[in-house]
Every structure is written in structure tokens, then in C-alpha cells.
Design an enzyme around this catalytic site. Structure first.
Site: not given
Ligand SMILES: *Cc1c(COP(=O)(O)O)cnc(C)c1O
Length: 320
Positions: A54, A79, A173, A205, A209, A211, A274, A305, A308
Site C-alpha cells: 500500500k 483498517s 500463465d 478474497e 466476504g 462480494d 522463513k 501483499s 503486518n
Molecule cells: C489492502 C490489502 C489488500 C487488499 O488490497 P485492495 O487494494 O483493497 O484490494 C491485500 N493485502 C494486504 C496485505 C492489504 O493491506
């Protein structure tokens, strides 16, 4: 009509964030490859600044503020990881930041956000409408709102992670991307369509949830109650207008995985590779292992992604 960000915007974002964001490593695992009969490429955004991708979108958005916007400040709701991303980017750029966070956000995320110098305002996300609260504060204080996902500059910034991955490993792929509000998925899809046109792009997802899956399949944005899942970064109630338009056009499908699969993926990443990856960060890998995709012999990109997660919580999840 929305003006959607394009791959050119992802390229421009990469130039803007280049001096500040880490170019995160792409990791491999022979064990994971053997178990799935595929070649997996993990893009490790758990090693990004502030611990998640982010930072990319937040810094890209804030670095385009006018002088007047910089002086007045930025506001957002989140959040956790977007909060830290805005707080850190704002500090780096000398912009005051106000952040609305849910009362039950992980304490590490609240502390980190305050630690970067932002003003944190806590609210009850099961009772109040955070978007209305934020809009009200923004209007009263003259702040610019940078939402967590539904903003062209945020989407373009998030797309730089998949762009780096594809530049480094060339065509794939499959690309498996955690999905909350869709900023990461939309940006990743822009990069994949440009750099690896035949790559199948999937959002993943939490099953509690789905959606995004419902939205893609029904053709319009579906709203749900705040889902209860350990994937706290994907507890969004709906996709955004921008993110949905891109996801609809460029994403092949949305898959779901349950919390137990996330825990299993977390365990594998910790034990074998690790790495400390937060539950939401494991969505893509959990789908590679459990969603029944035909991955044999394929080249599969997995975006991890973020990383934390409270260590106490991490321990409780792995050893309940
Ligand atoms: C925010 C976040 C997501 C989801 O990202 P979006 O852009 O809201 O779809 C996935 N993994 C982590 C670690 C995040 O902080």
C-alpha cells in the site's frame, strides 16, 4: 463517465515512487513448486516499506498533491495498512495526516500509524459509516481524501508491484492477487494486460466476504456486511467504481479461500520460506494450493501483499 487509469499511469507511478519504495524481491520455493507441479514466483510485498504494497499507491497519490493540498493535509479511513502507508508517505512529503481507524484494528497497526506521526481517530466499524465520517471531517478541515483503493493514483501505484514482477520474470500463465477493495487487483491487471497479455489474472478474497466474486459474476457492484475473517486487510464491503470497471474488463475471475487455508499457507511461508506474511497476504498462495486451478507445468505469479501481523496473533493462529 470515469476516466480509468491506464498502464501508462502505472509506468508514471513507478517513476514517482522509484526513489522511495523498495523494489521487493521475487522468491522461489522448490518445495512449493514440487507440491503444485508448477513454477511459482512470489512477489514479496511483505518486505515493502511499512510492510505492505500500500505504500506504492499512497506515495504515488500524495506526491501529486498541489502546494495548497500539501499544506492543508490528507485524510483517509483504513483498517490498517493503508493508514500506515498514508502516514509514512505524508511524513516523507511533509504533509499532515488524519486517519480514521476501526477500534478493533490490530494494535500494531494503530501504533505504527501513530508512530509515523499521523493523528488517529478511532471508530466502531460495525456501527458507524466510515465513509460519511471521513467526508464530514474532510469538509470541515479542508483535507484531501485519499481512499484505500478507489482512486486512479492509488490503483496506478499498486500496479507497480506486478509490473516489477513481470519485468523481472517475464511472462506468466497465472497471476494470483489478494482482493479487498480491488486497488491491487486492478493495478496488477493493468500491468499484466500490458506485459503478459495471455496471463490469466485472478483476484482472491476470503470465502466469508465474496462480494468481489458476486460482483464480477452479476455485472454490478455487490455490497455485503463486514465479513468476519482473519484476513483483516480484505474485510471490505464492496469494490469501488474504478476498481470494478477495470476488474470487469481485465480480470479473468475471482476465487475464494477459507480461513483454515490461509493459516496453512501462513504456516508454509513461515516454516519453509522463513517469511512472516499476514493472513490477507496469503490469499493468492492459498488459492494456488486449494482453489483447484490447473497449474501443472505453468508459470504462476503470487503476490504476497503484506506482512503486518501481531506476533502474538500469528502464534495464536498457528497454534490455537
Ligand atoms: C489492502 C490489502 C489488500 C487488499 O488490497 P485492495 O487494494 O483493497 O484490494 C491485500 N493485502 C494486504 C496485505 C492489504 O493491506
Amino acid at each position: 463517465m470515469l476516466t480509468l487509469p491506464t498502464y501508462d499511469d502505472v509506468v508514471a507511478a513507478a517513476a514517482r515512487i522509484g526513489n522511495q519504495a523498495h523494489r521487493t524481491p521475487v522468491m522461489r520455493s522448490r518445495t512449493a513448486d514440487q507440491q503444485l507441479g508448477a513454477s511459482l514466483f512470489f512477489k514479496c510485498e511483505n518486505f515493502q516499506r511499512m510492510g505492505a504494497f500500500k505504500f506504492r499507491g499512497a506515495f504515488n497519490a500524495l506526491s501529486q498533491f498541489s502546494a495548497a493540498q500539501r499544506q492543508a493535509g490528507v485524510i483517509t479511513f483504513s483498517s490498517g495498512n493503508h493508514a500506515q502507508a498514508i502516514a509514512l508517505s505524508a511524513r516523507l512529503l511533509g504533509i499532515p495526516a488524519t486517519i480514521l481507524m476501526p477500534l478493533d484494528a490490530p494494535q500494531t497497526k494503530i501504533d505504527a500509524t501513530r508512530g509515523y506521526g499521523a493523528e488517529v481517530i478511532l471508530f466502531d466499524r460495525f456501527k458507524s459509516d466510515r465513509e460519511a465520517l471521513t467526508a464530514d471531517l474532510a469538509a470541515r478541515r479542508g483535507l484531501s481524501l485519499i481512499p484505500p483503493y478507489d482512486h486512479p493514483d492509488v490503483i496506478a501505484g499498486q500496479g507497480t508491484a506486478a509490473r516489477e514482477l513481470l519485468e523481472e520474470v517475464s511472462e506468466l500463465d497465472f497471476l494470483l492477487v489478494p482482493l479487498g477493495g480491488g486497488g491491487l487487483l486492478a493495478g496488477s491487471a493493468l500491468a499484466a494486460r500490458a506485459l503478459s497479455p495471455n496471463c490469466k489474472v485472478y483476484g482472491v478474497e476470503p470465502a466469508a466476504g465474496n462480494d468481489g466474486q458476486q460482483s464480477l459474476r452479476s455485472g454490478s457492484i455487490v455490497h455485503i456486511e463486514t465479513p468476519r475473517t482473519i484476513a483483516d486487510g480484505a474485510q471490505t464491503q464492496h469494490l469501488g467504481e474504478y476498481t470494478f470497471a477495470i476488474i470487469r474488463r481485465d480480470v479473468d475471475d475471482v476465487l475464494t479461500v477459507g480461513d483454515p487455508e490461509l493459516v496453512e499457507a501462513m504456516r508454509f511461508l513461515a516454516e519453509r520460506m522463513k517469511m512472516l506474511v499476514e493472513p490477507t497476504g496469503c490469499l493468492g498462495f492459498a488459492a494456488a494450493r486449494h482453489a483447484g486451478l490447473a497449474l501443472a507445468g505453468k508459470r504462476v505469479g503470487v503476490i504476497l501483499s503484506g506482512g503486518n501481523v501481531d506476533l502474538r496473533r500469528f502464534g495464536e493462529l498457528l497454534f490455537p
